[in-house]
Design a protein around this motif. Structure first.
Motif, PDB file in Angstrom:
ATOM      1  N   UNK A 225       0.850  -1.195   0.000  1.00 44.10           N
ATOM      2  CA  UNK A 225       0.000   0.000   0.000  1.00 44.10           C
ATOM      3  C   UNK A 225       0.884   1.242   0.000  1.00 44.10           C
ATOM      4  N   UNK A 226       1.922   1.217   0.822  1.00 47.38           N
ATOM      5  CA  UNK A 226       2.882   2.318   0.847  1.00 47.38           C
ATOM      6  C   UNK A 226       3.496   2.522  -0.545  1.00 47.38           C
ATOM      7  N   UNK A 227       3.886   1.442  -1.189  1.00 48.26           N
ATOM      8  CA  UNK A 227       4.494   1.543  -2.521  1.00 48.26           C
ATOM      9  C   UNK A 227       3.521   2.135  -3.523  1.00 48.26           C
ATOM     10  N   UNK A 228       2.278   1.691  -3.472  1.00 48.13           N
ATOM     11  CA  UNK A 228       1.261   2.219  -4.403  1.00 48.13           C
ATOM     12  C   UNK A 228       1.014   3.696  -4.154  1.00 48.13           C
ATOM     13  N   UNK A 229       0.977   4.088  -2.907  1.00 48.67           N
ATOM     14  CA  UNK A 229       0.736   5.493  -2.579  1.00 48.67           C
ATOM     15  C   UNK A 229       1.892   6.377  -3.022  1.00 48.67           C
ATOM     16  N   UNK A 235      -0.427   6.914 -11.969  1.00 49.03           N
ATOM     17  CA  UNK A 235       0.657   6.101 -12.529  1.00 49.03           C
ATOM     18  C   UNK A 235       0.429   4.615 -12.273  1.00 49.03           C
ATOM     19  N   UNK A 236      -0.126   4.289 -11.105  1.00 48.48           N
ATOM     20  CA  UNK A 236      -0.413   2.892 -10.800  1.00 48.48           C
ATOM     21  C   UNK A 236      -1.388   2.321 -11.823  1.00 48.48           C
ATOM     22  N   UNK A 237      -2.428   3.096 -12.134  1.00 51.01           N
ATOM     23  CA  UNK A 237      -3.406   2.680 -13.143  1.00 51.01           C
ATOM     24  C   UNK A 237      -2.737   2.522 -14.506  1.00 51.01           C
ATOM     25  N   UNK A 238      -1.880   3.481 -14.855  1.00 53.28           N
ATOM     26  CA  UNK A 238      -1.197   3.433 -16.149  1.00 53.28           C
ATOM     27  C   UNK A 238      -0.301   2.211 -16.274  1.00 53.28           C
ATOM     28  N   UNK A 239       0.360   1.841 -15.185  1.00 49.58           N
ATOM     29  CA  UNK A 239       1.218   0.655 -15.222  1.00 49.58           C
ATOM     30  C   UNK A 239       0.397  -0.611 -15.421  1.00 49.58           C
ATOM     31  N   UNK A 240      -0.718  -0.732 -14.725  1.00 48.67           N
ATOM     32  CA  UNK A 240      -1.550  -1.920 -14.894  1.00 48.67           C
ATOM     33  C   UNK A 240      -2.101  -2.009 -16.312  1.00 48.67           C
ATOM     34  N   UNK A 241      -2.461  -0.852 -16.869  1.00 54.48           N
ATOM     35  CA  UNK A 241      -2.923  -0.845 -18.256  1.00 54.48           C
ATOM     36  C   UNK A 241      -1.767  -1.143 -19.200  1.00 54.48           C
TER      37      UNK A 241
END
Length: 293
Positions: A225-229, A235-241
């Motif tokens: 969670x810390x890493x995602x925040x 950017x997290x969404x962009x990486x998953x896409x």
């Protein structure tokens, strides 16, 4: 199936209305082995047609009605352009396939599971070396199956939440995005409070100062969670896409479904991104882009 001696005896009886005719059949010498990859050659109206698996996907080619095409399998074409039936040589390794089918049966029985599935791939080429599930079926006796759900290939046609298996993907995105390094330290208090929700570590403990490497070693929910925040929602969404986790792979089997990341695509809720960081609220098939990147 009649033996030749039986055929001759029936002919000699010369009974009106009874005749002998030949019929093409497909035999599967290995029985259940690889059944959910192969499918079976079933009936369709008055004729025969490939159903499920390779049999259905390449029905035209195997029946001589189509031309060879590029695929993830090696095509060994018999005949010529007169559209004679072709042979397909799969990348499946018999030994690996046999072993994982045996292990899946053991796991299914020991854990009293609803089903079990696995896929083995060559990460350099994307070749599928084994793909199996249990329960399965014998394509020689497909008509005796009581629950047709066993025909479904769960490796490509079912999705599930990965859970902690997803944590390395979150961490990889955060590191690649420059939000942190493997040596970045955070303080693990054992829980995180987000939008009225409390998320704890799976072991229920706090571990104090931890590096990102230790987060993965101990599978800490608070750490990913810390890493995602640190990476941020956008950017997290962009990486998953970018990983194309919601896309299909294009494997040569019908009915493949892609993953589902709608939980973070159409919202900016902090809690959705927090749970997604450790693989909850988003789902994928066992054979997904994560398997071939």
């Amino acid at each position: 199936e009649l033996k030749q001696d039986d055929v001759e005896k029936i002919k000699q009886l010369n009974i009106k209305g009874i005749c002998i005719s030949n019929e093409l059949v497909r035999m599967y010498p290995a029985g259940n082995l690889g059944a959910n990859i192969l499918g079976f050659w079933g009936f369709s109206g008055a004729g025969r047609k490939g159903q499920y698996g390779i049999e259905e996907y390449y029905d035209s080619l195997l029946s001589g009605k189509g031309e060879p095409e590029l695929s993830s399998y090696k095509l060994v074409v018999s005949g010529n352009k007169n559209k004679e039936p072709a042979d397909l040589e799969l990348t499946i390794d018999y030994g690996i396939q046999f072993m994982i089918e045996r292990k899946l049966k053991e796991l299914y029985e020991n854990l009293d599971a609803d089903s079990a599935s696995a896929v083995f791939m060559n990460p350099r080429t994307g070749e599928i070396l084994a793909m199996a599930q249990y329960p399965s079926f014998d394509p020689n006796k497909y008509n005796k199956v009581k629950n047709i759900n066993v025909f479904k290939n769960n490796v490509i046609q079912s999705v599930f939440e990965l859970g902690s298996v997803f944590k390395p993907i979150t961490m990889a995105a955060a590191i690649d995005g420059g939000a942190l390094t493997p040596q970045t330290v955070y303080e693990d208090t054992g829980s995180v409070h987000i939008s009225g929700y409390t998320i704890n570590n799976s072991d229920g403990k706090s571990h104090g100062l931890q590096t990102m490497t230790e987060v993965l070693e101990k599978s800490l929910n608070t750490g990913v969670i810390f890493a995602q925040q640190q990476l941020g929602k956008k950017k997290f969404r962009e990486y998953l896409e970018g990983f194309q986790l919601d896309k299909t792979t294009g494997v040569d089997l019908l009915g493949e479904v892609g993953g589902n990341i709608e939980n973070i695509k159409n919202t900016n809720r902090d809690i959705n991104f927090a749970t997604a960081s450790f693989g909850q609220g988003i789902s994928f098939s066992p054979l997904d882009r994560k398997s071939v990147v």
